[in-house]
Design a protein around this motif. Structure first.
Motif, PDB file in Angstrom:
ATOM      1  N   MET B 360      59.548 -26.197  25.943  1.00 36.74           N
ATOM      2  CA  MET B 360      60.301 -26.184  24.688  1.00 36.74           C
ATOM      3  C   MET B 360      61.551 -27.024  24.846  1.00 36.74           C
ATOM      4  SD  MET B 360      60.442 -22.308  23.472  1.00 36.74           S
ATOM      5  CE  MET B 360      59.278 -21.112  23.978  1.00 36.74           C
ATOM      6  N   GLY B 361      62.212 -27.270  23.715  1.00 42.29           N
ATOM      7  CA  GLY B 361      63.477 -27.995  23.770  1.00 42.29           C
ATOM      8  C   GLY B 361      63.842 -28.519  22.403  1.00 42.29           C
ATOM      9  N   GLY B 362      65.137 -28.633  22.145  1.00 45.78           N
ATOM     10  CA  GLY B 362      65.608 -29.276  20.933  1.00 45.78           C
ATOM     11  C   GLY B 362      65.361 -28.530  19.648  1.00 45.78           C
ATOM     12  N   LEU B 363      65.128 -27.222  19.724  1.00 48.09           N
ATOM     13  CA  LEU B 363      64.907 -26.477  18.479  1.00 48.09           C
ATOM     14  C   LEU B 363      66.181 -26.393  17.640  1.00 48.09           C
ATOM     15  CD1 LEU B 363      62.631 -23.580  19.690  1.00 48.09           C
ATOM     16  CD2 LEU B 363      62.096 -25.175  17.892  1.00 48.09           C
ATOM     17  N   LEU B 364      67.335 -26.563  18.295  1.00 45.80           N
ATOM     18  CA  LEU B 364      68.603 -26.496  17.561  1.00 45.80           C
ATOM     19  C   LEU B 364      68.659 -27.575  16.487  1.00 45.80           C
ATOM     20  CD1 LEU B 364      71.342 -25.041  17.511  1.00 45.80           C
ATOM     21  CD2 LEU B 364      72.184 -26.720  19.099  1.00 45.80           C
ATOM     22  N   GLY B 365      68.105 -28.763  16.809  1.00 43.16           N
ATOM     23  CA  GLY B 365      68.143 -29.859  15.849  1.00 43.16           C
ATOM     24  C   GLY B 365      67.238 -29.619  14.661  1.00 43.16           C
ATOM     25  N   THR B 366      66.029 -29.082  14.908  1.00 35.41           N
ATOM     26  CA  THR B 366      65.081 -28.965  13.807  1.00 35.41           C
ATOM     27  C   THR B 366      65.165 -27.616  13.099  1.00 35.41           C
ATOM     28  OG1 THR B 366      63.432 -28.249  15.398  1.00 35.41           O
ATOM     29  CG2 THR B 366      63.429 -30.571  14.810  1.00 35.41           C
ATOM     30  N   HIS B 367      65.546 -26.561  13.811  1.00 38.77           N
ATOM     31  CA  HIS B 367      65.617 -25.240  13.180  1.00 38.77           C
ATOM     32  C   HIS B 367      66.957 -24.580  13.489  1.00 38.77           C
ATOM     33  CE1 HIS B 367      61.278 -25.989  13.555  1.00 38.77           C
ATOM     34  NE2 HIS B 367      61.211 -25.367  12.400  1.00 38.77           N
ATOM     35  N   PRO B 368      68.045 -25.093  12.891  1.00 42.78           N
ATOM     36  CA  PRO B 368      69.378 -24.579  13.263  1.00 42.78           C
ATOM     37  C   PRO B 368      69.575 -23.095  12.970  1.00 42.78           C
ATOM     38  CG  PRO B 368      69.514 -26.007  11.342  1.00 42.78           C
ATOM     39  CD  PRO B 368      68.139 -26.148  11.877  1.00 42.78           C
ATOM     40  N   TRP B 369      69.005 -22.599  11.879  1.00 45.34           N
ATOM     41  CA  TRP B 369      69.201 -21.174  11.542  1.00 45.34           C
ATOM     42  C   TRP B 369      68.642 -20.272  12.621  1.00 45.34           C
ATOM     43  CZ3 TRP B 369      71.915 -18.430   8.160  1.00 45.34           C
ATOM     44  CH2 TRP B 369      72.508 -19.114   7.104  1.00 45.34           C
ATOM     45  N   LEU B 370      67.403 -20.592  13.019  1.00 46.76           N
ATOM     46  CA  LEU B 370      66.750 -19.815  14.071  1.00 46.76           C
ATOM     47  C   LEU B 370      67.611 -19.820  15.325  1.00 46.76           C
ATOM     48  CD1 LEU B 370      64.169 -18.468  15.270  1.00 46.76           C
ATOM     49  CD2 LEU B 370      63.409 -20.750  15.861  1.00 46.76           C
ATOM     50  N   ALA B 371      68.120 -21.027  15.672  1.00 45.95           N
ATOM     51  CA  ALA B 371      68.872 -21.157  16.913  1.00 45.95           C
ATOM     52  C   ALA B 371      70.149 -20.333  16.871  1.00 45.95           C
ATOM     53  CB  ALA B 371      69.205 -22.622  17.153  1.00 45.95           C
ATOM     54  N   TRP B 372      70.883 -20.408  15.778  1.00 49.74           N
ATOM     55  CA  TRP B 372      72.181 -19.707  15.763  1.00 49.74           C
ATOM     56  C   TRP B 372      72.008 -18.207  15.645  1.00 49.74           C
ATOM     57  CZ3 TRP B 372      75.538 -22.007  18.253  1.00 49.74           C
ATOM     58  CH2 TRP B 372      75.703 -23.384  18.187  1.00 49.74           C
ATOM     59  N   LEU B 373      71.009 -17.785  14.870  1.00 46.35           N
ATOM     60  CA  LEU B 373      70.769 -16.335  14.792  1.00 46.35           C
ATOM     61  C   LEU B 373      70.364 -15.805  16.156  1.00 46.35           C
ATOM     62  CD1 LEU B 373      68.897 -15.944  11.394  1.00 46.35           C
ATOM     63  CD2 LEU B 373      71.179 -15.158  11.959  1.00 46.35           C
ATOM     64  N   PHE B 374      69.524 -16.586  16.873  1.00 47.46           N
ATOM     65  CA  PHE B 374      69.148 -16.173  18.221  1.00 47.46           C
ATOM     66  C   PHE B 374      70.383 -16.101  19.113  1.00 47.46           C
ATOM     67  CE2 PHE B 374      68.317 -17.332  22.602  1.00 47.46           C
ATOM     68  CZ  PHE B 374      67.452 -16.334  22.964  1.00 47.46           C
ATOM     69  N   PHE B 375      71.265 -17.090  18.948  1.00 49.62           N
ATOM     70  CA  PHE B 375      72.464 -17.138  19.796  1.00 49.62           C
ATOM     71  C   PHE B 375      73.309 -15.874  19.615  1.00 49.62           C
ATOM     72  CE2 PHE B 375      76.879 -18.465  20.605  1.00 49.62           C
ATOM     73  CZ  PHE B 375      76.735 -18.867  21.923  1.00 49.62           C
ATOM     74  N   ILE B 376      73.510 -15.471  18.349  1.00 49.00           N
ATOM     75  CA  ILE B 376      74.311 -14.261  18.081  1.00 49.00           C
ATOM     76  C   ILE B 376      73.682 -13.059  18.768  1.00 49.00           C
ATOM     77  CG2 ILE B 376      75.039 -12.650  16.282  1.00 49.00           C
ATOM     78  CD1 ILE B 376      75.177 -15.018  14.387  1.00 49.00           C
ATOM     79  N   THR B 377      72.349 -12.902  18.591  1.00 47.86           N
ATOM     80  CA  THR B 377      71.670 -11.737  19.160  1.00 47.86           C
ATOM     81  C   THR B 377      71.708 -11.768  20.676  1.00 47.86           C
ATOM     82  OG1 THR B 377      70.152 -12.274  17.395  1.00 47.86           O
ATOM     83  CG2 THR B 377      69.699 -10.316  18.618  1.00 47.86           C
ATOM     84  N   ALA B 378      71.540 -12.991  21.247  1.00 49.04           N
ATOM     85  CA  ALA B 378      71.488 -13.102  22.710  1.00 49.04           C
ATOM     86  C   ALA B 378      72.827 -12.731  23.320  1.00 49.04           C
ATOM     87  CB  ALA B 378      71.083 -14.513  23.106  1.00 49.04           C
TER      88      ALA B 378
END
Lengths: 112, 494
Positions: B360-378
């Protein structure tokens, strides 16, 4: 009587543990079956065997046998029956899919 | 009014039975099961508020008086667990609508789901030890069905091990029941608690306590009985993995906390401060080390379940009101956050088609919502303030230092650091770096998938910012379960 039952339960437990350690799917399934028999006997034995008359049927006895463990063991038998049926189906499907009943071959590779 | 507390068990039972008959019409099954979960959620919110205001509710089933018949008891702790379990159940169901394939839906997916809810809700509500065993079995048999659901080779192979370890633990459960019955002569937990305090039979009761601890440790994945968890939770689809990760181990933890506060509190220095604290330390440390060594999204999350179960048990082991309140707060935090993380793993899997972090890699660029929501939870999982993870770890570790349990507190702090490390590993591998998924995959929309997860992310933020009232609540729960006279008196009506 309790002593004899304890020895029997011990033997059943040890046979079942021995079968648990084997590599064959079916033997492990039989091991769970034996183990459940062992614990059901234990449940009946631990509350004392035949201490008096059977409850409800006779009203004039001095003492009655405790009916609760029998109710409990019936429930436990029904549950273990269901679980064993499910386990046998699962073992059969596992055998069908993986073409083996050797648990050594069912370990899975390290990189998964 | 008392009858209402049996509804969380009865409703899924009736609806689940009806859904078996409707197995060919899966859109109808979806609608009915969705409505049922919402009804259960509303009911458990109502019960939580009602019990908080009016005190413990007890239902004697079939009007058989307390020590003889089965009792259903709703106190603060069980209503809290009920609320959390129905919340997790609802969210995972709505995630399942979008991710579980039609083939699986056809094979009695929703009936099994509701039967699982019967077992979980029943385990939280029952006040009878044998009844607890029965509800455990209901839960486990449904979970056997769900974990192998779909029948892929991997699932069959790993589920077999899951089933065997659980059957073994259930057999030990009956052994424990037989022994405790021969010592106390009762199955009612309140009555048992009363007899235990009168009996003064520390040696025999310690053995029974350890047997029960082994049983629940097997279900709750404590050291050294956690080996089945990471592999078996890897197989089923994300919605089921999330439900199991959020719910099933916590039922084991609930049973440990319930029995070890209510019944087996006769020798605290041996069972709690000796045994449980030691086991908790090993569970936390080895769980997190397992997570650090993995390079798979779902595997890392599974190992984190183990390490975090350790925190909850550590709170119980320290056994002061502050520590137990921390453990309860931790259960709430963990169920919400862990479910959300597993669902994020499912969403990323839907995009990239893999759970291997190296692919995997670079999901932040294509799916920013998923990435930031994951970041908060993590970071919430790792315990960064002001999110809920911080406020749940803080009281446990604080109580550990207050009680001079320095080793375990140091281990807990170290584990927090390693948790942060492995969460950041997921973030940097999967979301940063070069894009490794194709352009078509980059266009896969995940908005609808994120919708059921949003309430969970919102809740972890709320649990963090509203820590004061929620901590006051868990403090009240802790004081109630630390002092079992209230439970005993409300069940036995003395």
């Amino acid at each position: 009587m309790e002593l004899l039952m304890s020895i029997v339960i011990g033997i059943i437990f040890s046979v079942s543990i021995y079968l648990f350690m084997s590599k064959n799917l079916l033997r492990v399934a039989v091991a769970t079956l034996l183990l459940s028999h062992g614990v059901h006997l234990l449940l009946v034995t631990m509350s004392g065997l035949q201490r008096g008359a059977s409850p409800i049927l006779s009203f004039d006895a001095e003492a009655y046998t405790d009916p609760l463990p029998h109710a409990l063991v019936l429930t436990a038998i029904v549950i273990s029956f269901a679980v064993t049926a499910l386990l046998l189906v699962m073992s059969y499907r596992t055998y069908k899919v993986h073409k083996t009943d050797d648990l050594e071959d069912l370990r899975g590779s390290a990189d998964e | 009014m008392n009858n209402i507390i049996i509804l969380p068990v009865i409703i899924p039972f009736i609806i689940g039975a009806i859904l078996i008959l409707l197995y060919k019409r899966h859109s109808m099954q979806r609608v009915i099961s969705g409505i049922t979960m919402f009804v259960l959620l509303a009911l458990s919110v109502f019960l939580a508020i009602y019990v908080y205001q009016h005190g413990t509710i007890v239902l004697e089933v079939g009007d058989w008086k307390a020590p003889f018949g089965i009792v259903i008891v709703a106190d603060l702790f069980s209503t809290l667990m009920l609320l959390l379990s129905t919340l997790v159940g609802t969210v995972c169901l709505f995630f399942a609508f979008q991710t579980v394939s039609q083939d699986r839906e056809k094979q009695f997916f929703y009936p099994l789901y509701l039967f699982l809810m019967i077992g979980v809700n029943g385990s939280f509500l029952t006040g009878d030890l044998f009844n607890l065993f029965v509800f455990f079995e209901v839960m486990l048999i449904s979970s056997y069905g769900l974990i192998v659901h779909g029948g892929t080779g991997y699932q069959l192979r790993e589920s077999f091990k899951y089933v065997i370890i659980n059957i073994f633990a259930s057999a030990l459960f009956i052994v424990g029941i037989a022994w405790v019955y021969s010592i106390t002569g009762t199955m009612n937990m309140a009555h048992m608690a009363q007899r235990v305090s009168e009996l003064d039979q520390t040696g025999a009761l310690n053995i029974v306590a350890i047997i029960f601890f082994i049983v629940f440790a097997c279900k709750g994945a404590l050291f050294p009985l956690y080996f089945w968890l990471p592999r078996s939770y890897y197989g089923p689809p994300a919605a089921i993995a999330a439900l199991f990760g959020g719910l099933l181990t916590k039922v084991g933890i609930y049973a440990i906390i319930r029995t070890f506060t209510l019944i087996f509190n006769h020798d605290v220095s041996f069972t709690h401060k000796g045994l449980i604290v030691t086991i908790a330390g090993f569970t936390m440390l080895l769980g997190v080390l397992g997570a650090v060594s993995q390079f798979d999204f779902k595997r890392i999350l599974s190992y984190h379940i183990i390490s975090q179960v350790g925190y909850m048990v550590m709170g119980l082991g320290i056994f002061t009101p502050l520590a137990v309140a921390g453990a309860i707060y931790y259960i709430a935090h963990h169920m919400i956050v862990k479910t959300a993380l597993f669902l994020f793993a499912g969403a990323t899997q839907k995009i990239t088609g893999t759970t291997d972090l190296k692919k995997m890699g670079g999901l932040l660029g294509t799916h920013p919502w998923l990435a930031w929501l994951f970041f908060i939870t993590a970071i919430s999982l790792a315990g960064i303030p002001p999110l809920s993870g911080f406020f749940s770890k803080f009281p446990i570790i604080l109580a550990g230092f207050e009680e001079q349990q320095y080793v375990i507190s140091a281990v807990a702090l170290l584990v927090g650091l390693l948790t942060l490390f492995s969460m950041m590993k997921i973030f940097s591998y999967a979301f940063w770096g070069k894009q490794k998924h194709t352009e078509e995959q980059a266009k896969i929309p995940v908005g609808k998938l994120l919708l059921p997860i949003l309430p969970l992310v919102a809740l972890t933020i709320i649990l963090g910012f509203a820590a004061e009232p929620i901590f006051t609540y868990s403090m009240e729960v802790a004081e109630e379960i630390m002092n079992p006279t209230n439970y005993i008196e409300s069940v036995l009506k003395e």
